[in-house]
Design a protein around this motif. Structure first.
Motif, short mmCIF file in Angstrom:
data_model
loop_
_atom_site.label_atom_id
_atom_site.label_comp_id
_atom_site.label_asym_id
_atom_site.label_seq_id
_atom_site.Cartn_x
_atom_site.Cartn_y
_atom_site.Cartn_z
N SER A 130 -7.71 -26.57 81.41
CA SER A 130 -6.93 -27.56 82.16
C SER A 130 -6.43 -28.70 81.29
N ASP A 131 -6.78 -28.72 80.03
CA ASP A 131 -6.24 -29.72 79.09
C ASP A 131 -4.86 -29.34 78.58
N PHE A 132 -4.41 -28.13 78.90
CA PHE A 132 -3.19 -27.60 78.31
C PHE A 132 -2.15 -27.26 79.37
N ALA A 133 -0.91 -27.67 79.10
CA ALA A 133 0.22 -27.11 79.81
C ALA A 133 0.48 -25.73 79.22
N MET A 134 0.96 -24.84 80.04
CA MET A 134 1.14 -23.44 79.63
C MET A 134 2.57 -22.99 79.85
N ALA A 135 2.95 -21.99 79.09
CA ALA A 135 4.32 -21.47 79.22
C ALA A 135 4.35 -19.99 78.91
N TRP A 136 5.41 -19.36 79.35
CA TRP A 136 5.74 -17.99 78.97
C TRP A 136 7.07 -18.01 78.23
N PHE A 137 7.12 -17.27 77.15
CA PHE A 137 8.34 -17.02 76.39
C PHE A 137 8.54 -15.52 76.31
N ARG A 138 9.72 -15.12 75.92
CA ARG A 138 9.97 -13.70 75.69
C ARG A 138 10.91 -13.51 74.51
N GLN A 139 10.77 -12.36 73.88
CA GLN A 139 11.60 -12.05 72.72
C GLN A 139 12.08 -10.62 72.84
N GLY A 140 13.39 -10.49 73.07
CA GLY A 140 13.99 -9.17 73.15
C GLY A 140 14.28 -8.63 71.77
N PRO A 141 14.59 -7.33 71.67
CA PRO A 141 14.88 -6.71 70.38
C PRO A 141 16.01 -7.43 69.65
N GLY A 142 15.74 -7.87 68.44
CA GLY A 142 16.76 -8.53 67.63
C GLY A 142 17.16 -9.91 68.11
N LYS A 143 16.37 -10.48 69.00
CA LYS A 143 16.72 -11.79 69.56
C LYS A 143 15.66 -12.84 69.22
N GLU A 144 16.03 -14.09 69.43
CA GLU A 144 15.07 -15.17 69.25
C GLU A 144 14.08 -15.21 70.42
N ARG A 145 12.94 -15.84 70.17
CA ARG A 145 11.98 -16.04 71.22
C ARG A 145 12.50 -17.15 72.16
N MET A 146 12.57 -16.84 73.45
CA MET A 146 13.20 -17.73 74.40
C MET A 146 12.22 -18.16 75.49
N MET A 167 6.73 -11.35 88.17
CA MET A 167 8.13 -11.02 87.90
C MET A 167 8.61 -10.04 88.95
N ASN A 168 9.58 -10.45 89.74
CA ASN A 168 10.16 -9.62 90.78
C ASN A 168 11.62 -9.31 90.45
N SER A 169 12.14 -8.29 91.12
CA SER A 169 13.54 -7.90 90.93
C SER A 169 13.89 -7.78 89.46
N LEU A 170 13.08 -7.07 88.74
CA LEU A 170 13.26 -6.96 87.29
C LEU A 170 14.57 -6.25 86.95
N LYS A 171 15.16 -6.70 85.85
CA LYS A 171 16.42 -6.15 85.36
C LYS A 171 16.22 -5.61 83.95
N PRO A 172 17.07 -4.70 83.53
CA PRO A 172 16.94 -4.19 82.16
C PRO A 172 16.99 -5.31 81.12
N GLU A 173 17.73 -6.36 81.38
CA GLU A 173 17.81 -7.46 80.42
C GLU A 173 16.54 -8.29 80.34
N ASP A 174 15.58 -8.01 81.21
CA ASP A 174 14.28 -8.66 81.12
C ASP A 174 13.36 -7.97 80.10
N THR A 175 13.82 -6.85 79.58
CA THR A 175 13.03 -6.13 78.58
C THR A 175 12.78 -7.00 77.36
N ALA A 176 11.51 -7.17 77.00
CA ALA A 176 11.14 -8.04 75.90
C ALA A 176 9.63 -7.98 75.71
N VAL A 177 9.20 -8.55 74.61
CA VAL A 177 7.78 -8.87 74.45
C VAL A 177 7.57 -10.26 75.04
N TYR A 178 6.60 -10.35 75.93
CA TYR A 178 6.32 -11.62 76.61
C TYR A 178 5.09 -12.26 75.99
#
Length: 125
Positions: free
Chosen positions: A30-46, A83-94
Motif C-alpha cells: 500500500s506504499d506504492f501506486a501501481m500501473a500496467w504498461f504494454r509493449q507490442g511487437p516493435g513498439k515502445e512500452r506504453m 480486460m474486456n472486449s479485447l481487440k487484436p491491437e491489444d496484443t502485447a506483453v503486459y
C-alpha cells in the motif's frame, strides 16, 4: 526492493475477456501506486492504466478507457487488470510497475521504479 510477478496472460479471440494479476512482495504494497504498461511487437512500452495507493483513484489511456479496469487488493498485495472486449491491437506483453511516488498519473516508464517480467497477451481476429 519490490518484486512483481504477473500472471494471467494467454491467447484469446477478439471480443473475449482476460484478467491479469500482479503479485507484489518485499515491501508494504500500500506504499506504492501501481500501473500496467504494454509493449507490442516493435513498439515502445506504453502506459495502460494506473491506480493510487488506496485503490480509490484510477487513470486510463484513451485506447483502453471503458474496456479495461484496474483494481487492487492491498490485503493480497495484488493489482489486477480486467480486460474486456479485447481487440487484436491489444496484443502485447503486459507489465505491471510500482512507484513510491504519490503521483499515480505518471504515464512515463521513467516514473516507475519496479517492474515485473511481463505476461504475453495475444488477441486473434
Amino acid at each position: 526492493q519490490v518484486q512483481l510477478v504477473e500472471s494471467g496472460g494467454g491467447l484469446v479471440q477478439a471480443g473475449d475477456s482476460l484478467r491479469l494479476s500482479c503479485a507484489a512482495s518485499g515491501r508494504t504494497f500500500s506504499d506504492f501506486a501501481m500501473a500496467w504498461f504494454r509493449q507490442g511487437p516493435g513498439k515502445e512500452r506504453m502506459f495502460v492504466a494506473s491506480i493510487n495507493r488506496s485503490g480509490g483513484s484510477t487513470y486510463y489511456a484513451d485506447s483502453v478507457k471503458g474496456r479495461f479496469t484496474i483494481s487492487r487488493d492491498n490485503a493480497k498485495s495484488t493489482v489486477y487488470l480486467q480486460m474486456n472486449s479485447l481487440k487484436p491491437e491489444d496484443t502485447a506483453v503486459y507489465y505491471c510497475a510500482a512507484t513510491g511516488s504519490g503521483n499515480y498519473y505518471m504515464t512515463s516508464t521513467f516514473g516507475y521504479q519496479y517492474w515485473g517480467q511481463g505476461t504475453q497477451v495475444t488477441v486473434s481476429s
